[in-house]
Every structure is written in C-alpha cells, then in structure tokens.
Design a protein around this motif. Structure first.
Motif, mmCIF file in Angstrom:
data_model
loop_
_atom_site.group_PDB
_atom_site.id
_atom_site.type_symbol
_atom_site.label_atom_id
_atom_site.label_comp_id
_atom_site.label_asym_id
_atom_site.label_seq_id
_atom_site.Cartn_x
_atom_site.Cartn_y
_atom_site.Cartn_z
ATOM 1 N N ILE A 102 51.150 32.798 29.133
ATOM 2 C CA ILE A 102 51.370 34.215 29.439
ATOM 3 C C ILE A 102 50.110 35.021 29.149
ATOM 4 O O ILE A 102 49.655 35.827 29.982
ATOM 5 C CB ILE A 102 52.552 34.766 28.623
ATOM 6 N N VAL A 103 49.522 34.823 27.970
ATOM 7 C CA VAL A 103 48.337 35.600 27.577
ATOM 8 C C VAL A 103 47.159 35.299 28.501
ATOM 9 O O VAL A 103 46.517 36.209 29.048
ATOM 10 C CB VAL A 103 47.962 35.319 26.110
ATOM 11 N N LEU A 104 46.865 34.021 28.690
ATOM 12 C CA LEU A 104 45.744 33.650 29.559
ATOM 13 C C LEU A 104 46.055 33.969 31.018
ATOM 14 O O LEU A 104 45.146 34.269 31.800
ATOM 15 C CB LEU A 104 45.426 32.168 29.400
ATOM 16 N N GLY A 105 47.342 33.917 31.376
ATOM 17 C CA GLY A 105 47.732 34.277 32.734
ATOM 18 C C GLY A 105 47.493 35.746 33.022
ATOM 19 O O GLY A 105 47.114 36.125 34.143
ATOM 20 N N ILE A 106 47.713 36.592 32.040
ATOM 21 C CA ILE A 106 47.452 38.026 32.211
ATOM 22 C C ILE A 106 45.958 38.268 32.432
ATOM 23 O O ILE A 106 45.558 39.037 33.312
ATOM 24 C CB ILE A 106 47.953 38.815 30.983
ATOM 25 N N ILE A 107 45.146 37.593 31.633
ATOM 26 C CA ILE A 107 43.688 37.727 31.792
ATOM 27 C C ILE A 107 43.253 37.222 33.164
ATOM 28 O O ILE A 107 42.457 37.871 33.860
ATOM 29 C CB ILE A 107 42.966 36.962 30.680
ATOM 30 N N SER A 108 43.783 36.081 33.565
ATOM 31 C CA SER A 108 43.458 35.541 34.881
ATOM 32 C C SER A 108 43.932 36.477 35.988
ATOM 33 O O SER A 108 43.239 36.678 36.992
ATOM 34 C CB SER A 108 44.099 34.163 35.065
ATOM 35 N N GLY A 109 45.108 37.075 35.788
ATOM 36 C CA GLY A 109 45.638 37.993 36.777
ATOM 37 C C GLY A 109 44.768 39.230 36.948
ATOM 38 O O GLY A 109 44.611 39.744 38.071
ATOM 39 N N ILE A 110 44.216 39.707 35.851
ATOM 40 C CA ILE A 110 43.318 40.874 35.931
ATOM 41 C C ILE A 110 42.072 40.533 36.746
ATOM 42 O O ILE A 110 41.623 41.316 37.585
ATOM 43 C CB ILE A 110 42.932 41.346 34.511
ATOM 44 N N ILE A 111 41.509 39.348 36.495
ATOM 45 C CA ILE A 111 40.318 38.921 37.248
ATOM 46 C C ILE A 111 40.653 38.788 38.729
ATOM 47 O O ILE A 111 39.887 39.231 39.601
ATOM 48 C CB ILE A 111 39.776 37.599 36.686
ATOM 49 N N ARG A 112 41.808 38.186 39.027
ATOM 50 C CA ARG A 112 42.204 38.035 40.432
ATOM 51 C C ARG A 112 42.386 39.389 41.094
ATOM 52 O O ARG A 112 41.993 39.577 42.258
ATOM 53 C CB ARG A 112 43.506 37.239 40.526
ATOM 54 N N THR A 113 42.982 40.326 40.374
ATOM 55 C CA THR A 113 43.221 41.659 40.939
ATOM 56 C C THR A 113 41.910 42.364 41.244
ATOM 57 O O THR A 113 41.740 42.957 42.318
ATOM 58 C CB THR A 113 44.050 42.504 39.970
ATOM 59 N N VAL A 114 40.975 42.289 40.308
ATOM 60 C CA VAL A 114 39.684 42.963 40.496
ATOM 61 C C VAL A 114 38.935 42.378 41.692
ATOM 62 O O VAL A 114 38.335 43.119 42.483
ATOM 63 C CB VAL A 114 38.834 42.857 39.215
#
Length: 310
Positions: free
Chosen positions: A216-228
């Motif tokens: 969950i934690v690393l997924g949120i970070i990955s999700g932010i990068i994907r969004t940007v």
C-alpha cells in the motif's frame, strides 16, 4: 556509484516499516546503475510502446465518440484494435520482465560485493541476461496459472453467483503473497517456478499484514509517479478528442505537431510507469529476505556453513 557508508544486510528480520526504509536506503545508494540500465534498455522500448499505446487509445476514443452503426463497420476496425491490444499485452510482459531483471541484477551485485566499491555495468551483464530469461519464464508461468484460476472462479461465479461474495476478497487475499514469487524465483537459486510459488505463499500468507502495508505504502508512491508522468499525455489526449468531436475547422487536433507531442508524452508516461514499478519490486525483495530470515534463519545457516568450511 555512490554507496551508503554501511551495506544493507538483506537477510535480516524487519518490520514492515523497516523494509520500507531499507527499500529507500537501497535505492538511494543504487539509483544510478538502475536508472542507467532503464535508460539504455527501457527508454527505447518505451518509445515503441508509446506508439502502440497511442494507437490503442486513439481507436478507443474514436469508437466512443463515433460508435460504429453497423456490424460491418465494427468488423472493419476490430482487427486493428485487437492487434494493438495484443501488442500492448506483449510489451507489458516484456517490459515488466526487463524491469524486474534490472532491479534484481543490481541487488544481486550489491549483495555479493564484499566492499562498497564502484563497478562498471559490464560486470553484471551475465547476471542480467540470466535474470531476463528467468523473468520471461516466470511471466508466462504466472499467465498460465492466472488464466487457470480465473477460468475456475469464473465458472463457479457463473454457476453460483453468490460465491462472488467470497471470490472477490479471496482473490485479493491471494494476489498479495503472489508479489513475492519474483524474488523467490530469482534469488532462490534455481528452485523452479512451482517451488517459487509455494515459497511465495508460504512466506506471504504468514506475513500477509505487513506485506499488504508495504504494498500500500509503496503503491501510493508509485501511483504518484505514474500520475505525474501520465497527466500531460492524458490532458493532450482529452484536448485532441474534444477538438476532434467538435468538428471545427481548427487544424490543431489533427496537426503533425500535436501527434508528435502525444508520442513524446506517451513515451514519458510509459517510461514513468516502469520507473514507478522499481519501488514495488525492491520492496517485495526486502520483504522476501526478511520473511525468509524469520522462517528459515538463512543468515545463521550460512554462518554455520562458512564455519564448517574453515
């Protein structure tokens, strides 16, 4: 390469928070070789994948804005769309396999190095090629068992719709331990795909809560990068679609410049998605090392073996 002052001990019992910290510490000290390999291999790959992705999304948008009115017109576009979707699936498999091999090759080199020293990328070529082959094999293996699983649960859900209440959370429960299959297979020294699957579930189920939190934690970070990285491409895609649907005389939506810009932004989106996956693969490996140490005391057994060889 800039290493940390102290090497990270892979086989060490850690909490979920400590595994997350170890992930960031490792990437902080080893981001250069990982990024260089991604630029050399995945960036050219992303350029080609960006073209395919633009074709898929353009066809999907055109079908949504101007739906086919007859079965004949539908048959006219289906083969092209189908081919592009197949290509997207192939690109995804290959790209994820290459990314996994990149991350775990650098981790293997880091773990086997006795000193915190720099090394040329040529030193990891053999391990990298070997890991790519293993990742391809494992990716096909996962596809086969996933297809079998969804066929079985799909059939059961069709026959007994009420089972969906258990199937959906059950599937989520099973997916979490499955994230450990790649480190189990790559770092398991030839244990085989079946044993790697058993190892992943043996370690993943017993540590399900901490593994879920890490994802969950690393997924949120990955999700932010994907969004940007995907937001610019999405904005241009929507803008082009809106201008095209208005049937105006403005040539922007069909201009060569906008098409070229979309391909560039699609490449950035695809490459950013690969970079975002680095966190998940690295975190899964550290969780695997930690769970394996907690269950099997790998470091103690290695110390005993080394002592007997003296």
């Amino acid at each position: 390469m800039n290493y940390q002052n102290q090497k990270i001990n892979f086989y060490q019992k850690r909490t979920s928070g400590e595994n997350i910290s170890a992930t960031f510490d490792f990437l902080k000290g080893n981001w250069r070789p990982i990024l260089r390999l991604c630029l050399y291999i995945l960036l050219p790959f992303s350029i080609i994948q960006g073209v395919v992705m633009n074709n898929v999304t353009s066809a999907a948008v055109d079908a949504a804005v101007h739906p086919p009115l007859t079965f004949t017109s539908l048959e006219g576009i289906s083969p092209s769309v189908l081919i592009n979707y197949i290509l997207m699936a192939i690109f995804y498999m290959v790209g994820q396999s290459v990314l996994t091999a990149i991350v775990y090759t650098v981790m293997q080199k880091y773990h086997n190095s006795e000193k915190l020293e720099k090394y040329p990328l040529s030193d990891i070529k053999d391990d990298f090629i070997s890991f790519i082959k293993q990742c391809f094999i494992l990716m096909f293996y996962i596809m086969i068992i996933s297809a079998g699983y969804f066929f079985v649960v799909g059939s059961l859900a069709y026959l007994f719709p009420l089972l969906l209440i258990a199937i959906i959370p059950g599937t989520i429960f099973l997916i979490i331990p499955l994230t450990l299959i790649f480190p189990a297979y790559i770092f398991g020294e030839g244990i085989g795909a079946n044993k790697a699957l058993k190892q992943a579930f043996r370690l993943g189920v017993s540590t399900w809560g901490s593994l879920f939190l890490l994802i969950i934690v690393l997924g949120i970070i990955s999700g932010i990068i994907r969004t940007v990285t995907s937001l610019p491409w999405s904005i241009v895609l929507v803008t082009k679609s809106v201008l095209g649907s208005l049937n105006t005389h403005v040539a922007v939506s069909n201009s060569v410049l906008m098409d070229f810009g979309m391909y560039i932004l699609a490449t950035i989106e695809v490459f950013g998605t690969y970079l975002a996956g680095i966190f998940i693969f690295t975190g899964a490996a550290f969780h695997y090392f930690s769970a394996l140490e907690a269950k099997d005391s790998v470091s103690v057994n290695d110390d005993i073996d080394n002592f007997e060889q003296l």
